[in-house]
Design a protein around this motif. Sequence first.
Motif, short mmCIF file in Angstrom:
data_model
loop_
_atom_site.label_atom_id
_atom_site.label_comp_id
_atom_site.label_asym_id
_atom_site.label_seq_id
_atom_site.Cartn_x
_atom_site.Cartn_y
_atom_site.Cartn_z
N LYS A 24 8.21 -8.56 3.52
CA LYS A 24 7.91 -7.56 2.49
C LYS A 24 7.53 -6.21 3.12
O LYS A 24 7.89 -5.16 2.58
N ASN A 52 9.84 -4.55 -4.43
CA ASN A 52 9.84 -4.97 -3.04
C ASN A 52 9.74 -6.49 -2.89
O ASN A 52 10.37 -7.07 -2.01
N THR A 53 8.97 -7.12 -3.76
CA THR A 53 8.83 -8.59 -3.68
C THR A 53 10.16 -9.27 -3.97
O THR A 53 10.58 -10.19 -3.24
N SER A 56 9.39 -2.73 2.30
CA SER A 56 8.65 -1.56 1.83
C SER A 56 9.05 -0.31 2.60
O SER A 56 9.24 0.76 2.02
N SER A 74 12.58 -8.71 -1.14
CA SER A 74 12.21 -9.57 0.00
C SER A 74 12.75 -10.98 -0.20
O SER A 74 13.27 -11.60 0.72
N GLU A 75 12.65 -11.49 -1.44
CA GLU A 75 13.15 -12.83 -1.74
C GLU A 75 14.67 -12.90 -1.63
O GLU A 75 15.23 -13.88 -1.14
#
Length: 298
Positions: free
Chosen positions: A86, A75-76, A90, A79-80
């Motif tokens: 985030k 997820n991180t 998720s 997100s980037e």
Amino acid sequence: MAKRPAKSSGPSETPPKRDAGEANAKHASSSAVQLIYDDQDLSETLKNDPKFNWSLARGLEILRAFSGRPAPLGNTELSEITGLPKATVSRLTHTLNQLGFLALNPRLGKFELTPAILALGYPVLSSMKTRALSKGYMEDLAREVGLTVALGSRDRSSMIYVDACHPLGMMSLRLDVGSRVEMAKTSLGRAFLWGLSEMERAILFNTFERRYGAEWPALKEAIESSLAQIDACGFCIVDGDWQDDTRGVGVPLFSEDGSVALALNAAGPRFAATIEALEQDVGPRLVHLSRSLQPMLG
């Protein structure tokens, strides 16, 4: 005929119309977030589109984030890549996991695409008339010239392989269906650019300028040289612009009515593709293939 008397300007007068900016502000989506379309943030434009569904767009951007990234993504990382919060990522990955499009790798705690995603893309490939028509010719050419022969379509401001045929028993450029390559730096992409209108090409050039920055003036000159080569020979050769150790030759493949817009190329390592061979043999054969297919398209 007498003119109708003007309305009096009293309390009952209709209030003046708001300008376009006010109207757009009223309809702007409160859920609009950054949405990247090949280095161009479209959120400012799309937030004023009342029919645009941001939830759907975010979910598709999550799936697109896996393009060209075979490793599992958490997820991180998602997100980037997407620029989405985030917490939003998720929820989206959970939803896509429940729908069967993503699978969670329990050891890594990250997500992978599942074969179910093929259900979305396969109907497109199976219904492509051009792909069916060209398959046998591409296989023969790949075997005879020892290069990967590909059929590509536009994907935003890149090119995506819709078919690829590889030579047997020889090291070649191992790109396959679904692989994305740069439109501005490959023979496949430049051949496609040749077939566009001046207006369509100018829009893409603006995107390229933002993407490549200081590199753009020299790259634009190289693209224009490739377009001139297609005017003169029917094909263009690109040597090392995308990857230092590869070169290729590309030809446009457009139907006469404009309904089909594709390109063909043959590419491989430099040791397997001499400039002389591309100019005297492979390029002319690709041009012949394109011209043979064109009457059957559209």
